[in-house]
Scaffold this motif. Structure first.
Motif, PDB file in Angstrom:
ATOM      1  N   LEU A  29       0.845  -1.186   0.000  1.00 11.03           N
ATOM      2  CA  LEU A  29       0.000   0.000   0.000  1.00 11.03           C
ATOM      3  C   LEU A  29       0.885   1.241   0.000  1.00 11.03           C
ATOM      4  O   LEU A  29       2.031   1.202   0.480  1.00 11.03           O
ATOM      5  N   PRO A  30       0.393   2.346  -0.525  1.00  9.55           N
ATOM      6  CA  PRO A  30       1.187   3.581  -0.495  1.00  9.55           C
ATOM      7  C   PRO A  30       1.579   3.945   0.937  1.00  9.55           C
ATOM      8  O   PRO A  30       0.757   3.912   1.847  1.00  9.55           O
ATOM      9  N   GLY A  31       2.850   4.260   1.118  1.00 16.50           N
ATOM     10  CA  GLY A  31       3.358   4.615   2.442  1.00 16.50           C
ATOM     11  C   GLY A  31       3.965   3.457   3.206  1.00 16.50           C
ATOM     12  O   GLY A  31       4.580   3.668   4.258  1.00 16.50           O
ATOM     13  N   ASP A  32       3.805   2.234   2.714  1.00 15.95           N
ATOM     14  CA  ASP A  32       4.395   1.072   3.389  1.00 15.95           C
ATOM     15  C   ASP A  32       5.921   1.121   3.305  1.00 15.95           C
ATOM     16  O   ASP A  32       6.498   1.569   2.304  1.00 15.95           O
ATOM     17  N   VAL A  33       6.574   0.642   4.345  1.00 20.75           N
ATOM     18  CA  VAL A  33       8.028   0.522   4.369  1.00 20.75           C
ATOM     19  C   VAL A  33       8.387  -0.963   4.292  1.00 20.75           C
ATOM     20  O   VAL A  33       7.853  -1.779   5.042  1.00 20.75           O
ATOM     21  N   VAL A  34       9.289  -1.290   3.352  1.00 19.19           N
ATOM     22  CA  VAL A  34       9.756  -2.664   3.168  1.00 19.19           C
ATOM     23  C   VAL A  34      11.210  -2.733   3.640  1.00 19.19           C
ATOM     24  O   VAL A  34      12.056  -1.970   3.156  1.00 19.19           O
ATOM     25  N   LEU A  35      11.504  -3.636   4.567  1.00 19.68           N
ATOM     26  CA  LEU A  35      12.860  -3.785   5.100  1.00 19.68           C
ATOM     27  C   LEU A  35      13.517  -5.041   4.538  1.00 19.68           C
ATOM     28  O   LEU A  35      12.843  -6.062   4.308  1.00 19.68           O
ATOM     29  N   ALA A  36      14.830  -4.964   4.334  1.00 17.24           N
ATOM     30  CA  ALA A  36      15.625  -6.121   3.894  1.00 17.24           C
ATOM     31  C   ALA A  36      17.005  -6.011   4.524  1.00 17.24           C
ATOM     32  O   ALA A  36      17.499  -4.909   4.768  1.00 17.24           O
ATOM     33  N   ASP A  37      17.628  -7.173   4.783  1.00 10.98           N
ATOM     34  CA  ASP A  37      18.960  -7.125   5.403  1.00 10.98           C
ATOM     35  C   ASP A  37      20.077  -7.202   4.375  1.00 10.98           C
ATOM     36  O   ASP A  37      21.249  -7.246   4.724  1.00 10.98           O
ATOM     37  N   LYS A  38      19.737  -7.249   3.077  1.00 13.27           N
ATOM     38  CA  LYS A  38      20.740  -7.218   2.021  1.00 13.27           C
ATOM     39  C   LYS A  38      20.166  -6.463   0.834  1.00 13.27           C
ATOM     40  O   LYS A  38      18.938  -6.308   0.707  1.00 13.27           O
ATOM     41  N   ASP A  39      21.056  -5.984  -0.005  1.00 18.67           N
ATOM     42  CA  ASP A  39      20.645  -5.140  -1.120  1.00 18.67           C
ATOM     43  C   ASP A  39      19.900  -5.962  -2.161  1.00 18.67           C
ATOM     44  O   ASP A  39      20.455  -6.878  -2.774  1.00 18.67           O
ATOM     45  N   LEU A  40      18.627  -5.665  -2.373  1.00 13.71           N
ATOM     46  CA  LEU A  40      17.817  -6.318  -3.388  1.00 13.71           C
ATOM     47  C   LEU A  40      17.475  -5.295  -4.469  1.00 13.71           C
ATOM     48  O   LEU A  40      17.102  -4.157  -4.170  1.00 13.71           O
ATOM     49  N   ASP A  41      17.575  -5.709  -5.702  1.00 13.49           N
ATOM     50  CA  ASP A  41      17.372  -4.794  -6.827  1.00 13.49           C
ATOM     51  C   ASP A  41      15.882  -4.641  -7.148  1.00 13.49           C
ATOM     52  O   ASP A  41      15.432  -4.931  -8.260  1.00 13.49           O
TER      53      ASP A  41
END
Length: 498
Positions: free
Chosen positions: A386-398
């Motif tokens: 949804l607009p405004g959601d934050v997605v976290l990752a522990d490594k760089d994903l393209d």
């Protein structure tokens, strides 16, 4: 009709009030011949009225399992001897008693190991003692013309006359019984502890966690209860109970034990293990996965947001990761259906987890050569943002641009990327605030949780689990990954709700 036992020297009869059972000779020719040989009456053959009493079986009854000691009668006293042999019988009687006691003890232990036995040592020792005393009494009576005193001092309780006995004998007999009972209990406890039985799991939460990954037996039993209506069709196909089928499958996922190992542990063939795992994965895929793996609402996510993310990423909707699984055989059916080259030997998955550590999304497997961007755009993950959601990752994903196109923001928390979606230079731990460091550790813990809990997801994947359903082209291993995620959601999360 009154039946008399056909064994020579046995006077047991079927009369009112008797607790003995009398058995016909088996119809199976091979087993019937073994019974006749055990009775050991030269030139004699049984007829329709011939019966064998239950005292000639170790457990007090016949057992139809060919592996049981009571498949064939084995408890016999010596047949009546000729007058010139009676003197030898008296001296050999106690040697026979010792041998029979040893046979009873060994057979009783075997019965308990097979799960059929009960405590029959006392009964059989009493029977042997009674037979020896009766034999010695008959021998003495033949020589003197009158009854002699029985050998056993407790024969009065069995209906005989009181007799004399050495002062040390009763104590030794009692000590022997106590020792046998103690040894029997220790053996049973040891077997129960080592066995993969319901009883041993019910009272040992640590054992449940080690073998299944589930937190306790209550959760295991709940899963079995949910699956039971869908397992009814498997009863006649597998020689395993529902408990054993579920346990075997969870051990395969949890510990990544080889099929041959599981075949030895459960006493079945390797093919039975493979079919059981495939069948149970299909059942769990249709029952557990739809109810346990789902995308929660934004309100639910914010309500249960872990403390590590409160001040830094209050709009965090998901933590994502991509991981690869090696195939045991390159160029398998999986790659052919995916359109990958024959030399490719990995599957790639994208998995999404709520900040609390619950799996909310898992993609289908794609060839390992597929880019992160192509995988994210083709698996349906972006459509859930949804607009405004934050997605976290522990490594760089393209996938930063793809996520931004849906109004969301990708943040990299690992050391190999910066705080933005562009993946800037690494940041040393001394330059990171305690809040950011807490976020990084939380994300790393969530990402590693599922694969650590179910070792089968680390590969390599064996050939039987790389097949696909022709109707839907869904790989068996895709179902295994989904089932592992669903089971993970039944366990305690990485960040308990506050």
């Amino acid at each position: 009709m009154v039946h008399t036992c056909v064994v020579a020297g046995c006077r047991n009869r079927r009369i009112p009030g008797t607790s003995l059972s009398f058995y016909r000779f088996p119809r199976d020719p091979d087993r019937k011949q073994r019974w006749i040989a055990a009775v050991n009456r030269e030139g004699w053959l049984p007829n329709d009225g011939s019966r064998l009493c239950s005292t000639h079986f170790i457990s007090g009854k016949q057992v139809k399992n060919p592996r049981s000691p009571d498949y064939v009668p084995s408890v016999f006293t010596s047949a009546p001897l000729s007058p010139e042999s009676e003197i030898k019988e008296e001296t050999a009687a106690f040697e026979i008693s010792d041998k029979q006691e040893a046979q009873v003890e060994a057979a009783n232990a075997l019965l308990f190991l097979q799960g059929q036995g009960r405590s029959v040592v006392d009964q059989r020792l009493s029977q042997v003692d009674h037979d020896v005393a009766q034999s010695a009494s008959s021998s003495s009576s033949s020589d003197n013309g009158e009854e002699s005193e029985p050998v056993s001092s407790d024969s009065k309780d069995r209906g005989g006359k009181p007799g004399k006995r050495s002062a040390a004998e009763p104590d030794n007999y009692e000590d022997m019984l106590k020792f046998l009972k103690k040894e029997n209990r220790a053996l049973r406890e040891s077997v129960d502890k080592m066995s993969l039985s319901e009883t041993s799991f019910r009272n040992d939460a640590e054992k449940v966690r080690f073998y299944t990954g589930l937190p306790n037996y209550f959760v295991f039993e709940t899963v079995m209860w949910l699956l039971a209506p869908h397992m009814n069709g498997t009863k006649n196909m597998v020689k395993l109970s529902m408990f054993q089928q579920l346990l075997l499958t969870l051990m395969r996922l949890r510990l990544d034990l080889k099929n041959q190992d599981l075949a030895y542990r459960f006493g079945v063939k390797v093919g039975t293990v493979t079919r059981t795992v495939l069948r149970m994965v299909n059942v769990m895929s249709t029952t557990l996965v739809p109810t346990a793996v789902f995308w929660p609402s934004r309100a639910e996510l914010r309500k249960n947001l872990p403390a590590a993310l409160h001040s830094t990423y209050p709009d965090c909707a998901v933590i994502i990761d991509c991981f690869r699984v090696t195939l045991e055989k390159p160029g398998s059916e999986v790659n052919l259906l995916c359109g990958a080259s024959a030399g490719s030997n990995t599957l790639k998955y994208m998995i999404g987890m709520a900040p609390q550590g619950v799996v909310t999304f898992v993609s289908r497997g794609s060839p390992g050569s597929v880019s992160d961007k192509s995988l994210a755009e083709g698996c349906g993950f972006l459509g859930k943002l949804l607009p405004g959601d934050v997605v976290l990752a522990d490594k760089d994903l393209d996938i930063g641009e793809s996520v931004a196109a849906h109004g969301a923001l990708l943040k990299i928390t690992g050391c190999d990327g910066g705080e933005g979606s562009e993946g800037s230079e690494g940041v040393s731990l001394t330059d990171i605030s305690p809040e950011r460091l807490s976020v990084r550790r939380h994300v790393e813990r969530v990402v590693s949780m599922v694969k650590l809990r179910y070792s089968m997801l680390t590969g390599p994947v064996e050939v039987p689990f790389t097949a696909a359903e022709r109707s839907s082209n869904i790989f068996t291993f895709d179902k295994i990954v989904q089932v592992a995620c669903a089971l993970n959601n039944l366990c305690i999360s990485a960040a308990p709700l506050e």
